[in-house]
Design a protein around this motif. Structure first.
Motif, PDB file in Angstrom:
ATOM      1  N   CYS A  71       0.856  -1.186   0.000  1.00 50.99           N
ATOM      2  CA  CYS A  71       0.000   0.000   0.000  1.00 50.99           C
ATOM      3  C   CYS A  71       0.896   1.241   0.000  1.00 50.99           C
ATOM      4  O   CYS A  71       1.830   1.350   0.802  1.00 50.99           O
ATOM      5  CB  CYS A  71      -0.905  -0.007   1.228  1.00 50.99           C
ATOM      6  SG  CYS A  71      -1.988   1.437   1.322  1.00 50.99           S
ATOM      7  N   CYS A 125      -0.070   3.496   3.643  1.00 56.24           N
ATOM      8  CA  CYS A 125       0.317   3.048   4.983  1.00 56.24           C
ATOM      9  C   CYS A 125       1.459   2.051   4.995  1.00 56.24           C
ATOM     10  O   CYS A 125       2.005   1.732   6.054  1.00 56.24           O
ATOM     11  CB  CYS A 125      -0.890   2.471   5.716  1.00 56.24           C
ATOM     12  SG  CYS A 125      -1.481   0.929   5.011  1.00 56.24           S
ATOM     13  N   LEU A 143       1.315  -1.225   4.115  1.00 56.39           N
ATOM     14  CA  LEU A 143       0.885  -2.603   4.353  1.00 56.39           C
ATOM     15  C   LEU A 143       1.342  -3.496   3.209  1.00 56.39           C
ATOM     16  O   LEU A 143       1.173  -3.164   2.044  1.00 56.39           O
ATOM     17  CB  LEU A 143      -0.637  -2.659   4.477  1.00 56.39           C
ATOM     18  CG  LEU A 143      -1.229  -4.055   4.560  1.00 56.39           C
ATOM     19  CD1 LEU A 143      -1.099  -4.586   5.977  1.00 56.39           C
ATOM     20  CD2 LEU A 143      -2.662  -4.064   4.128  1.00 56.39           C
ATOM     21  N   GLU A 144       1.966  -4.611   3.553  1.00 57.89           N
ATOM     22  CA  GLU A 144       2.389  -5.577   2.545  1.00 57.89           C
ATOM     23  C   GLU A 144       1.390  -6.720   2.507  1.00 57.89           C
ATOM     24  O   GLU A 144       0.993  -7.240   3.540  1.00 57.89           O
ATOM     25  CB  GLU A 144       3.780  -6.117   2.859  1.00 57.89           C
ATOM     26  CG  GLU A 144       4.869  -5.097   2.691  1.00 57.89           C
ATOM     27  CD  GLU A 144       6.236  -5.699   2.866  1.00 57.89           C
ATOM     28  OE1 GLU A 144       6.339  -6.940   2.984  1.00 57.89           O
ATOM     29  OE2 GLU A 144       7.202  -4.935   2.886  1.00 57.89           O
ATOM     30  N   HIS A 177      -6.185  -0.745  -0.813  1.00 61.73           N
ATOM     31  CA  HIS A 177      -6.126  -0.553   0.632  1.00 61.73           C
ATOM     32  C   HIS A 177      -6.029   0.945   0.862  1.00 61.73           C
ATOM     33  O   HIS A 177      -5.400   1.661   0.087  1.00 61.73           O
ATOM     34  CB  HIS A 177      -4.909  -1.280   1.219  1.00 61.73           C
ATOM     35  CG  HIS A 177      -4.933  -1.343   2.708  1.00 61.73           C
ATOM     36  ND1 HIS A 177      -4.231  -0.470   3.485  1.00 61.73           N
ATOM     37  CD2 HIS A 177      -5.594  -2.169   3.545  1.00 61.73           C
ATOM     38  CE1 HIS A 177      -4.446  -0.761   4.758  1.00 61.73           C
ATOM     39  NE2 HIS A 177      -5.269  -1.790   4.816  1.00 61.73           N
TER      40      HIS A 177
END
Length: 102
Positions: A66, A69, A71-72, A86
């Motif tokens: 993402c 933020c 996020l993986e 996301h």
């Protein structure tokens, strides 16, 4: 079966044949031996350990990050070619090294 096993079966057949008839004793012993053989072969097969499955491809090949933020997300089974979203933004695909693909 060994000789002692066959002697035991013959003794049981003779004892059952005198009391119930030799045809009934033969059918009963035949069915009993069949059920015993099926049961033993089932439990023998259930005790064997199956070989490890070889994966077709590396499940970590398809990763998304993402942009907002960080996020993986690792995708193991993709249903579409569209990247997931996301934080209301589409995620960026990355390779194993962390770089964007060409």
């Amino acid at each position: 079966m060994r000789l002692t096993g066959w002697l035991l079966v013959g003794l049981v057949y003779a004892l059952l044949g005198v009391g119930f008839g030799f045809v009934r004793a033969a059918v009963g012993l035949g069915l009993a031996l069949l059920i015993l053989w099926l049961g033993l072969s089932y439990f023998r097969a259930a005790g064997e350990v199956p070989p490890d499955a070889q994966p077709d491809s590396d499940p970590g090949d398809l990763k998304y990050v993402c942009k907002v933020c960080g996020l993986e997300l690792r995708v193991e089974v993709a249903t579409t070619d569209r990247a997931p979203s996301h934080c209301r933004e589409p995620m960026v695909p990355v390779t194993r090294s962390g770089l964007r693909p060409l």
